[in-house]
Design an enzyme around this catalytic site. Structure first.
Site, short mmCIF file in Angstrom:
data_model
loop_
_atom_site.label_atom_id
_atom_site.label_comp_id
_atom_site.label_asym_id
_atom_site.label_seq_id
_atom_site.Cartn_x
_atom_site.Cartn_y
_atom_site.Cartn_z
N GLU A 106 -10.58 15.03 -9.77
CA GLU A 106 -10.68 14.64 -11.17
C GLU A 106 -11.92 13.79 -11.39
O GLU A 106 -12.39 13.11 -10.47
CB GLU A 106 -9.44 13.83 -11.58
CG GLU A 106 -8.19 14.68 -11.59
CD GLU A 106 -6.92 13.92 -11.93
OE1 GLU A 106 -6.10 14.47 -12.68
OE2 GLU A 106 -6.73 12.79 -11.45
N CYS A 119 -16.88 8.56 -14.12
CA CYS A 119 -16.30 8.13 -12.85
C CYS A 119 -16.05 9.40 -12.05
O CYS A 119 -15.30 10.28 -12.48
CB CYS A 119 -15.00 7.40 -13.18
SG CYS A 119 -14.07 6.91 -11.74
N CYS A 126 -8.07 11.03 -0.18
CA CYS A 126 -8.77 9.89 0.42
C CYS A 126 -8.05 9.52 1.70
O CYS A 126 -6.83 9.62 1.79
CB CYS A 126 -8.75 8.70 -0.54
SG CYS A 126 -9.73 7.28 0.05
N CYS A 130 -4.92 3.02 1.07
CA CYS A 130 -4.55 1.79 0.36
C CYS A 130 -3.21 2.04 -0.35
O CYS A 130 -3.08 2.99 -1.12
CB CYS A 130 -5.63 1.38 -0.63
SG CYS A 130 -7.23 1.13 0.16
N CYS A 133 -2.89 2.58 -4.31
CA CYS A 133 -3.77 3.56 -4.95
C CYS A 133 -3.16 4.95 -4.84
O CYS A 133 -2.78 5.38 -3.75
CB CYS A 133 -5.13 3.53 -4.26
SG CYS A 133 -6.27 4.80 -4.86
N SER A 215 -18.88 2.43 -4.95
CA SER A 215 -17.76 1.53 -4.68
C SER A 215 -17.16 1.87 -3.33
O SER A 215 -16.90 3.03 -3.04
CB SER A 215 -16.72 1.71 -5.79
OG SER A 215 -15.63 0.84 -5.60
N SER A 238 -14.45 -3.23 -2.69
CA SER A 238 -13.05 -3.39 -3.08
C SER A 238 -12.39 -4.38 -2.12
O SER A 238 -11.97 -4.00 -1.03
CB SER A 238 -12.34 -2.04 -3.03
OG SER A 238 -12.94 -1.18 -3.98
N CYS A 357 -8.48 3.40 -12.89
CA CYS A 357 -8.73 3.16 -11.46
C CYS A 357 -7.47 3.33 -10.63
O CYS A 357 -6.44 2.73 -10.92
CB CYS A 357 -9.22 1.73 -11.24
SG CYS A 357 -10.96 1.58 -11.47
N1 SAH Z 1 -12.78 4.22 -2.25
C1 SAH Z 1 -13.59 3.46 -3.18
C2 SAH Z 1 -13.49 3.99 -4.59
C3 SAH Z 1 -12.07 3.94 -5.09
S1 SAH Z 1 -11.56 3.69 -6.73
C4 SAH Z 1 -13.16 2.01 -3.16
O1 SAH Z 1 -12.11 1.71 -2.61
O2 SAH Z 1 -13.89 1.17 -3.67
C5 SAH Z 1 -12.27 2.36 -7.46
C6 SAH Z 1 -11.47 1.06 -7.50
O3 SAH Z 1 -10.14 1.19 -8.02
C7 SAH Z 1 -11.34 0.43 -6.14
O4 SAH Z 1 -11.70 -0.92 -6.25
C8 SAH Z 1 -9.86 0.57 -5.88
O5 SAH Z 1 -9.40 -0.38 -4.95
C9 SAH Z 1 -9.30 0.36 -7.25
N2 SAH Z 1 -7.90 0.77 -7.38
C10 SAH Z 1 -7.22 1.66 -6.62
N3 SAH Z 1 -5.96 1.78 -7.04
C11 SAH Z 1 -5.82 0.94 -8.09
C12 SAH Z 1 -4.73 0.64 -8.96
N4 SAH Z 1 -3.55 1.23 -8.82
N5 SAH Z 1 -4.95 -0.26 -9.94
C13 SAH Z 1 -6.16 -0.85 -10.10
N6 SAH Z 1 -7.22 -0.59 -9.31
C14 SAH Z 1 -7.05 0.29 -8.31
#
Ligand code: SAH
Length: 395
Positions: A106, A119, A126, A130, A133, A215, A238, A357
Site C-alpha cells: 500500500e 508514504c 516487514c 515490532c 505495528c 525512516s 523510530s 502509520c
Molecule cells: N520500518 C520503518 C518505517 C515504518 S513506518 C521504521 O520503523 O521507521 C513509519 C513509522 O510508523 C515508524 O516510526 C513506526 O514505528 C511507526 N508505527 C508503526 N506502527 C505504528 C502504530 N500502530 N501507531 C503509530 N505509529 C506506528
C-alpha cells in the site's frame, strides 16, 4: 501476542520483469539498443515513465511500430491498482497495489495546503516484528524492486498532476519511506529509488533532498552506510523508548543495536549532512508515555541535532495497546520541550481507512495461493466513498 522472529534477509522470489527504473541511464540506453532501437529512445521512455504515462498510445514521440516492443521490454506494468480508499474529503488516498507475483503493498498520498506527501512501501510485509505495528505483525514476504518502489511515487506524482485529488492540479513535493517495510533492510533498491526521486526530469522526479525522508528502526550499519553516501535526505529513527529494556520489547532489532548505538549513528548522519534527524516515538498508553520516560528521552536528546515527532499510537487489529490520552501526551511534550528538545505531535491522517502509520497490512485482504504466494481474492477496481476526517497530519 506471540513474538515474531526478526528477519533481516528477505526471502528470494521470482524477480519482477526488467524495468527501466531499475537501470542506470547507461544500462537503459544499452537495453534500448538491444531491442534494435536508437539509444535516445531510453530518454523518451524515461520521460513517459516519470510522468506516469503507461499507455503506449500516448507515446506519440515513439514510432507506432516499436511502442509495444519498447514498453513491454522496458516499461512493464509492475503495480496494478486493486483499489483506492479516500478520507479527508479525498485529500488522503490510500492505494492497494498488486505486484507481479500477487504480493500486495500500500501507499498513501496526503495533500495539504502547502505540500503533497506520499508514504511509500519498500518491502511487502516487514521482518522487523515490532509488536505495535500491523505490518510488523505480518512478517516479511519480499523486498520490492527499485522500480516497484519508484512506481508508487510516480503514480502519486501523476495523480497530483492530473487534478484527480481535490484542490486542482498540483505537484508531489514530499516522499516518506514510512509505508510497509524497513527501507534500510532493502538498501540497494532504496538507494536506487533515492536517485530516481532526486534526479531531475526526464530521469527522475526532481524532488529536493530535504523533502525525502527515510525512516528506519535503527539498522546501525545501514545508517552508517547512508552517511557515507553523498546525500542529505531527512533521516527518521523510530526510537519509541529511551531505554534498552523497554525498547528491546517494542523494537526487537534493539536486541542487536542498542539505543546508544542508534543515536550515535544518527548523530554521525546529522554531523555529516548538517541535517537535523527526526526521532519517531509512538505514544502507547502506560507503556512508554510515563513522565519519567519523557525526562529520560529529553536527557538523551538534549544538545543533539534531533527533533522528536510523537505519534499517538494508531490502533491495529489484535493489539492490546491504546494511544496515550491527551493529558499524558501534553505532559510528554512539555517535558521534552523543557529539556530543549524540539517536539511536534503528528496527527493521524488516514486512520479511518487504516492508512495511518503502522496500519498498513495489505496481507489481511488476501487469500493464500496454492504455492504460498498471496493472491487477491476479489480485485475491486472501484473508488470507495470518501470518509470524513478532521485531522491534519504532520508527516
Ligand atoms: N520500518 C520503518 C518505517 C515504518 S513506518 C521504521 O520503523 O521507521 C513509519 C513509522 O510508523 C515508524 O516510526 C513506526 O514505528 C511507526 N508505527 C508503526 N506502527 C505504528 C502504530 N500502530 N501507531 C503509530 N505509529 C506506528
Amino acid at each position: 501476542m506471540t513474538a515474531l522472529p526478526l528477519v533481516l534477509d528477505a526471502p528470494r522470489r521470482g524477480k519482477p520483469p526488467r524495468h527501466l527504473a531499475d537501470l542506470t541511464r547507461e544500462e537503459a540506453r544499452a537495453a534500448v539498443a538491444g531491442l534494435g532501437q536508437p539509444a535516445f529512445r531510453a530518454d523518451q521512455l524515461a520521460r513517459h515513465f516519470f510522468r506516469g504515462t503507461t499507455d503506449p498510445a500516448q507515446m506519440t514521440d515513439v514510432p507506432v511500430a516499436v511502442r509495444e516492443t519498447l514498453t513491454e521490454g522496458l516499461l512493464p506494468g509492475l503495480l496494478t491498482p486493486v483499489r483506492h480508499q479516500s478520507a479527508d474529503g479525498g485529500r488522503t488516498r490510500k492505494t492497494l497495489w498488486r505486484l507481479h507475483d500477487g504480493a500486495l503493498v500500500e501507499s498513501v498520498l496526503m495533500r495539504y495546503p502547502d505540500r503533497a506527501t506520499v508514504c511509500i512501501s519498500s518491502q511487502a510485509g516487514c521482518g522487523m516484528a515490532c509488536p505495535f505495528c500491523a505490518t510488523g505483525q505480518q512478517g516479511l514476504t519480499r523486498n520490492l524492486s527499485a522500480a516497484e518502489i519508484i512506481g508508487q511515487a510516480v503514480a502519486a506524482a501523476a495523480a497530483m498532476a492530473s487534478g484527480e485529488i481535490p484542490g486542482g492540479p498540483g505537484r508531489l513535493s514530499n516522499v516518506v519511506f514510512m509505508g510497509m517495510g524497513e527501507p534500510l533492510a532493502n538498501y540497494a533498491r532504496v538507494r536506487r529509488t533515492l536517485d530516481a526521486l532526486l534526479t531531475p526530469a526526464p530521469w527522475g522526479l526532481g524532488l529536493s533532498q530535504r523533502s525525502v525522508t527515510v525512516s528506519t528502526v535503527g539498522l546501525v550499519p545501514a545508517i552508517r552506510r547512508l552517511t557515507e553516501e553523498d546525500l542529505h535526505v531527512t533521516l527518521a529513527v523510530s526510537l519509541h523508548a529511551p531505554d534498552d529494556e523497554l525498547r528491546d520489547t517494542l523494537v526487537p532489532i534493539n536486541t542487536r543495536h542498542k539505543v546508544a548505538e542508534v543515536v550515535d549513528a544518527a548523530d554521525a548522519y546529522a554531523a555529516r549532512t548538517g541535517r537535523r534527524y527526526s526521532v519517531e516515538y509512538a505514544l502507547i498508553r502506560d507503556v512508554n508515555d510515563q513522565p519519567e520516560r519523557a525526562d529520560q528521552l529529553g536527557r538523551l536528546l538534549a544538545k543533539r541535532l534531533a527533533h522528536v515527532n510523537l505519534i499517538p499510537l494508531n490502533p491495529t487489529p489484535g493489539s492490546p495497546w491504546d494511544a496515550s490520552p491527551l493529558p499524558a501526551q501534553r505532559e510528554f511534550v512539555a517535558r521534552l520541550r523543557a529539556h530543549g528538545v524540539p517536539t511536534t505531535v503528528r496527527d493521524t491522517r488516514g486512520q479511518d481507512i487504516d492508512g495511518a502509520c503502522g496500519q498498513l497490512a495489505a496481507a489481511d485482504l488476501v487469500a493464500g495461493g496454492a504455492d504460498g504466494v498471496p493472491t487477491v481474492a476479489t480485485p475491486i477496481p472501484a473508488l470507495e466513498p470518501p470518509v470524513a476526517l478532521g485531522a491534519e497530519a504532520d508527516v
